[in-house]
Write a protein that holds these residues in place. Structure first.
Motif, PDB file in Angstrom:
ATOM      1  N   ASN A 140      -2.308  -5.330  13.912  1.00  0.00           N
ATOM      2  CA  ASN A 140      -2.446  -6.508  14.784  1.00  0.00           C
ATOM      3  C   ASN A 140      -3.170  -7.643  14.069  1.00  0.00           C
ATOM      4  N   ALA A 141      -4.238  -7.317  13.353  1.00  0.00           N
ATOM      5  CA  ALA A 141      -5.008  -8.344  12.644  1.00  0.00           C
ATOM      6  C   ALA A 141      -4.187  -9.004  11.544  1.00  0.00           C
ATOM      7  N   GLU A 142      -3.271  -8.264  10.936  1.00  0.00           N
ATOM      8  CA  GLU A 142      -2.439  -8.783   9.844  1.00  0.00           C
ATOM      9  C   GLU A 142      -1.099  -9.319  10.348  1.00  0.00           C
ATOM     10  N   HIS A 143      -0.889  -9.263  11.660  1.00  0.00           N
ATOM     11  CA  HIS A 143       0.360  -9.739  12.272  1.00  0.00           C
ATOM     12  C   HIS A 143       1.572  -9.002  11.715  1.00  0.00           C
ATOM     13  N   LEU A 144       1.429  -7.679  11.543  1.00  0.00           N
ATOM     14  CA  LEU A 144       2.530  -6.863  11.066  1.00  0.00           C
ATOM     15  C   LEU A 144       3.417  -6.470  12.238  1.00  0.00           C
ATOM     16  N   THR A 145       4.684  -6.284  11.962  1.00  0.00           N
ATOM     17  CA  THR A 145       5.606  -5.853  13.019  1.00  0.00           C
ATOM     18  C   THR A 145       5.635  -4.329  13.042  1.00  0.00           C
ATOM     19  N   GLY A 146       4.723  -3.750  13.773  1.00  0.00           N
ATOM     20  CA  GLY A 146       4.647  -2.305  13.874  1.00  0.00           C
ATOM     21  C   GLY A 146       3.671  -1.698  12.880  1.00  0.00           C
ATOM     22  N   ILE A 147       3.560  -0.396  12.965  1.00  0.00           N
ATOM     23  CA  ILE A 147       2.668   0.361  12.085  1.00  0.00           C
ATOM     24  C   ILE A 147       3.399   0.557  10.753  1.00  0.00           C
ATOM     25  N   PRO A 148       2.770   0.209   9.647  1.00  0.00           N
ATOM     26  CA  PRO A 148       3.421   0.392   8.342  1.00  0.00           C
ATOM     27  C   PRO A 148       3.738   1.863   8.075  1.00  0.00           C
ATOM     28  N   ALA A 149       4.922   2.091   7.492  1.00  0.00           N
ATOM     29  CA  ALA A 149       5.383   3.455   7.236  1.00  0.00           C
ATOM     30  C   ALA A 149       5.894   3.592   5.808  1.00  0.00           C
ATOM     31  N   ASP A 150       5.841   4.823   5.321  1.00  0.00           N
ATOM     32  CA  ASP A 150       6.360   5.126   3.983  1.00  0.00           C
ATOM     33  C   ASP A 150       7.897   5.094   3.999  1.00  0.00           C
ATOM     34  N   PRO A 151       8.546   5.254   2.853  1.00  0.00           N
ATOM     35  CA  PRO A 151      10.012   5.195   2.814  1.00  0.00           C
ATOM     36  C   PRO A 151      10.722   6.244   3.675  1.00  0.00           C
ATOM     37  N   ASP A 152      10.024   7.322   4.042  1.00  0.00           N
ATOM     38  CA  ASP A 152      10.610   8.330   4.924  1.00  0.00           C
ATOM     39  C   ASP A 152      10.377   8.025   6.398  1.00  0.00           C
ATOM     40  N   GLY A 153       9.627   6.960   6.689  1.00  0.00           N
ATOM     41  CA  GLY A 153       9.362   6.581   8.076  1.00  0.00           C
ATOM     42  C   GLY A 153       8.083   7.159   8.651  1.00  0.00           C
ATOM     43  N   ASN A 154       7.279   7.836   7.854  1.00  0.00           N
ATOM     44  CA  ASN A 154       5.996   8.377   8.323  1.00  0.00           C
ATOM     45  C   ASN A 154       4.930   7.294   8.224  1.00  0.00           C
ATOM     46  N   ALA A 155       4.216   7.084   9.307  1.00  0.00           N
ATOM     47  CA  ALA A 155       3.178   6.049   9.328  1.00  0.00           C
ATOM     48  C   ALA A 155       2.099   6.355   8.300  1.00  0.00           C
ATOM     49  N   TYR A 156       1.635   5.311   7.618  1.00  0.00           N
ATOM     50  CA  TYR A 156       0.489   5.464   6.722  1.00  0.00           C
ATOM     51  C   TYR A 156      -0.737   5.741   7.573  1.00  0.00           C
ATOM     52  N   LEU A 157      -1.678   6.459   7.010  1.00  0.00           N
ATOM     53  CA  LEU A 157      -2.915   6.804   7.715  1.00  0.00           C
ATOM     54  C   LEU A 157      -4.043   5.911   7.235  1.00  0.00           C
ATOM     55  N   LEU A 158      -4.977   5.630   8.117  1.00  0.00           N
ATOM     56  CA  LEU A 158      -6.191   4.887   7.789  1.00  0.00           C
ATOM     57  C   LEU A 158      -7.363   5.828   8.040  1.00  0.00           C
ATOM     58  N   THR A 159      -8.106   6.164   6.993  1.00  0.00           N
ATOM     59  CA  THR A 159      -9.232   7.083   7.142  1.00  0.00           C
ATOM     60  C   THR A 159     -10.438   6.323   7.701  1.00  0.00           C
ATOM     61  N   PRO A 160     -11.409   7.035   8.248  1.00  0.00           N
ATOM     62  CA  PRO A 160     -12.624   6.372   8.753  1.00  0.00           C
ATOM     63  C   PRO A 160     -13.366   5.590   7.656  1.00  0.00           C
ATOM     64  N   GLU A 161     -13.140   5.969   6.383  1.00  0.00           N
ATOM     65  CA  GLU A 161     -13.768   5.256   5.265  1.00  0.00           C
ATOM     66  C   GLU A 161     -12.972   4.025   4.834  1.00  0.00           C
ATOM     67  N   GLY A 162     -11.876   3.748   5.533  1.00  0.00           N
ATOM     68  CA  GLY A 162     -11.075   2.565   5.226  1.00  0.00           C
ATOM     69  C   GLY A 162     -10.049   2.762   4.123  1.00  0.00           C
TER      70      GLY A 162
END
Length: 180
Positions: A125-147
């Motif tokens: 949302n902060a980056e104005h992306l269209t949806g959750i970014p995903a890898d080439p297989d369609g799996n969403a990238y993860l964001l760890t608590p450490e960023g």
């Protein structure tokens, strides 16, 4: 070897030897990529020269050149295993670029807000992306608590260098895909 190339420009083996010296002895991966690439253009050069050039460019972090060389390898090879290897490297380059870009987005978010994003949704949302970014297989990238940005399924990308969990060790032989 440079003298040899200047006086024998049609001898791809001399390019191979020079590229090997740049790679193993000098650790100059960018020059190794350039030499292997030039050697791959010599008539009769072994097809592996293109692969070496692409691998060195990728190793040097020159993802644009690596993408170009892996794409050329894919498009010009008739061998299934070489084409599949090129595809896997192209997938890895896509992931490495995504992770770099998303990590930069996390940094920008932190600079703007003084904290890390609480979720991938908040970052998107902060980056104005269209949806959750995903890898080439369609799996969403993860964001760890450490960023840190991480792959959900790192075993599916045997050649990635970014987005791997700390201490990651591949669990098995690579699984090959056809998507990119």
């Amino acid at each position: 070897m440079k003298y040899g190339i200047a006086h024998n420009p049609d001898n791809w083996q001399i390019y191979y030897n020079l590229g090997f010296v740049y790679y193993t002895e000098l650790k100059d991966y960018k020059m190794a990529a350039e030499v292997f690439s030039r050697g791959s253009q010599v008539p009769g050069a072994h097809p592996f020269m293109k692969i070496l050039a692409a691998q060195m460019a990728e190793h040097a972090g020159d993802l644009a050149t690596a993408r170009l060389l892996w794409s050329a390898t894919f498009e010009t090879s008739n061998e299934t295993n070489i084409r599949q290897n090129a595809l896997e490297h192209l997938r890895a380059i896509s992931v490495d670029e995504d992770v770099n870009n998303l990590q930069q987005a996390v940094t920008r978010f932190g600079e703007r807000t003084g904290r890390l994003p609480a979720s991938m949704d908040e970052l998107a949302n902060a980056e104005h992306l269209t949806g959750i970014p995903a890898d080439p297989d369609g799996n969403a990238y993860l964001l760890t608590p450490e960023g840190r940005i991480q792959l959900a399924k790192p075993d599916d990308f045997p050649f990635v260098t970014k987005g791997l969990p700390p201490g990651y060790k591949p669990s098995a032989l690579p699984k090959f895909h056809t998507k990119i």
